[in-house]
Motif scaffolding. Structure first.
Motif, PDB file in Angstrom:
ATOM      1  N   SER A  88       8.401   4.828  -0.101  1.00 55.62           N
ATOM      2  CA  SER A  88       7.029   4.983  -0.589  1.00 55.62           C
ATOM      3  C   SER A  88       6.526   6.368  -0.216  1.00 55.62           C
ATOM      4  N   GLY A 127      -1.939  -5.771  -9.084  1.00 57.35           N
ATOM      5  CA  GLY A 127      -1.951  -4.778  -8.007  1.00 57.35           C
ATOM      6  C   GLY A 127      -0.521  -4.550  -7.530  1.00 57.35           C
ATOM      7  N   THR A 166      -5.099   1.576  -8.775  1.00 62.95           N
ATOM      8  CA  THR A 166      -6.060   1.508  -7.662  1.00 62.95           C
ATOM      9  C   THR A 166      -6.557   2.875  -7.220  1.00 62.95           C
ATOM     10  N   LYS A 201       0.406  -4.508  -4.519  1.00 60.93           N
ATOM     11  CA  LYS A 201       0.680  -5.370  -3.371  1.00 60.93           C
ATOM     12  C   LYS A 201       1.274  -6.710  -3.823  1.00 60.93           C
ATOM     13  N   TYR A 216       0.433   6.390  -4.413  1.00 61.82           N
ATOM     14  CA  TYR A 216      -0.300   7.676  -4.371  1.00 61.82           C
ATOM     15  C   TYR A 216       0.313   8.687  -5.334  1.00 61.82           C
ATOM     16  N   TYR A 236       3.096   0.752   5.635  1.00 64.70           N
ATOM     17  CA  TYR A 236       2.013  -0.037   5.057  1.00 64.70           C
ATOM     18  C   TYR A 236       2.408  -1.494   5.346  1.00 64.70           C
TER      19      TYR A 236
END
Ligand SMILES: Cc1ncc(COP(=O)(O)O)c(C=O)c1O
Length: 392
Positions: A172, A99, A237, A101, A207, A125
């Motif tokens: 981001s 992931g 994701t 993250k 995104y 985030y």
């Protein structure tokens, strides 16, 4: 007992709204959940089929490769060429992460140590703020602005006035939670700045495939010279609705890729190999999936924005992400975002994320996640209309 690394962490404000939601549901009430950014669309059929097939082969039950099997890294390179016109060497410029993250968090460990400083957009985030803090670094916030010129000036200013000089700049876009989007010219100018100042750029591109009204979010690697200073996190994701599978990649600067690979080789044995195989086949054989997902989110966005306008809550339509970032209507402003969002769970049966959960810069806002279908989104805006009686 004392746990010094985590003792100072503030309580996770999203759990407040989540507990109210669980309580209301237990009491038999329907709560429309537009809180957590957890995609509701099913993963591509081919991913599930390949996972099942590969899981049946015992050869795939052993430890896999922490950096990702070669075919997986090749599939990422093919995707970047097809989607962004960016050429990547699958061997030295791509690494699999569990992931985005996990990739981001361990990357901060690689790049930063106690006393270093890092620039992070605000609001943010949460892990963009906390991963550098876990690494012991000083975080300097860059207030986000919807106007990319203003943001670029802020970034340059913060860099010049930070001491010690930031080693890393986190970016981001499309941005969670504010939905701010930028164009390639912005990326080029940040890359030029980073090359001049010798600072590393980390772009979380969660995104990547969610741009609306014809807008295509640029990869930072499209900028000339980007590979000298930048890495990017691309995740399956949101693009492939594969949240639970934990498949993402870090791509770009080969020295940084090698450094993360070294750390990860100490920490993990990689994602379960059938998951890597399924992810490979999905990227190669379902290239149309991200577009289909984008259409669903775009249509939900339209439904939400129209519904909010009908009840007198004017919110600008986001150009990207799976969120809508809304200013709390003036008559309710004083409540603050946690109280406002709590009231909406109780009075409207709608769960949203309070803006302050993304840092003090998010106060005064709530975030809608587009993770329920359009009928439910319409129901949510009708409920909100009934509950927000002061909107007139
Ligand atoms: C900016 C950003 N980065 C990363 C993630 C998590 O991505 P992954 O599931 O790949 O860890 C999210 C999810 O909400 C996000 O908004």
């Amino acid at each position: 007992m004392e746990f010094r690394r985590i003792n100072g962490l503030p309580p996770y404000v999203f759990t407040i709204i989540d507990s109210l939601k669980v309580e209301a549901r237990r009491a038999g009430e329907d709560v429309i959940d537009l809180g957590f950014g957890n995609p509701d669309l099913p993963s591509p059929d081919i991913a599930v089929e390949k996972l099942v097939e590969a899981a049946q082969n015992s050869r795939n039950h052993r430890y896999s490769s922490s950096r990702g099997i070669p075919k997986l890294r090749e599939a990422v390179a093919t995707l970047y060429e097809r989607r962004f016109g960016v050429t990547l060497d699958p061997d030295s410029e791509v690494i699999n992460t569990i992931g985005a993250k996990e990739g981001f968090s361990h990357l901060m460990w690689v790049l930063l140590q106690a006393g270093d400083s890092v620039l992070v957009p605000a609001p943010s985030y949460p892990i963009h703020l906390f991963a550098p803090l876990f690494a012991g670094a000083n975080v300097r916030e860059m207030p986000l602005s919807n106007d990319q010129e203003t943001f670029l000036e802020t970034l340059q200013d913060r860099f010049e006035y930070s001491w010690p000089r930031p080693r890393v700049i986190v970016l981001s876009f499309p941005h969670n939670p504010t939905t701010t989007c930028v164009d390639l010219d912005f990326m080029q100018r940040v890359v030029d700045f980073a090359r001049e100042k010798d600072v590393i750029l980390v772009h979380d591109f969660a995104y990547a495939d969610l741009g609306y009204d014809g807008y295509m979010p640029p990869s930072i690697l499209e900028a000339d010279g980007a590979k000298e200073v930048a890495v990017e996190l691309y995740s399956m994701t949101k693009s492939y609705s594969m949240a639970g599978w934990r498949v993402a990649f870090m791509v770009g600067n080969p020295q940084i890729v090698a450094a993360l690979q070294k750390l990860k080789s100490y920490l993990d044995y990689g994602t379960f190999q059938p998951v890597q195989i399924a992810a490979t086949v999905t990227m190669n054989e379902a290239p149309e999936y991200p577009d289909q997902a984008r259409e669903v989110y775009e249509s939900r966005r339209n439904t939400l924005i129209d519904g909010l306008a009908r009840i007198g809550w004017d919110v600008p339509a986001p150009r990207g992400t799976m969120f809508t970032w809304a200013k709390i209507p003036e008559p309710y402003e004083e409540m603050g975002s946690v109280e406002f969002a709590s009231m909406l769970v109780r009075e409207a049966g709608v769960a949203l994320s309070p803006g302050v959960g993304f840092g003090p810069g998010g106060e005064g806002h709530v975030r809608f996640a587009l993770i329920e279908n359009e009928q439910r989104i319409n129901q949510a805006t009708r409920n909100l209309g009934r509950a927000l009686t002061k909107l007139g």
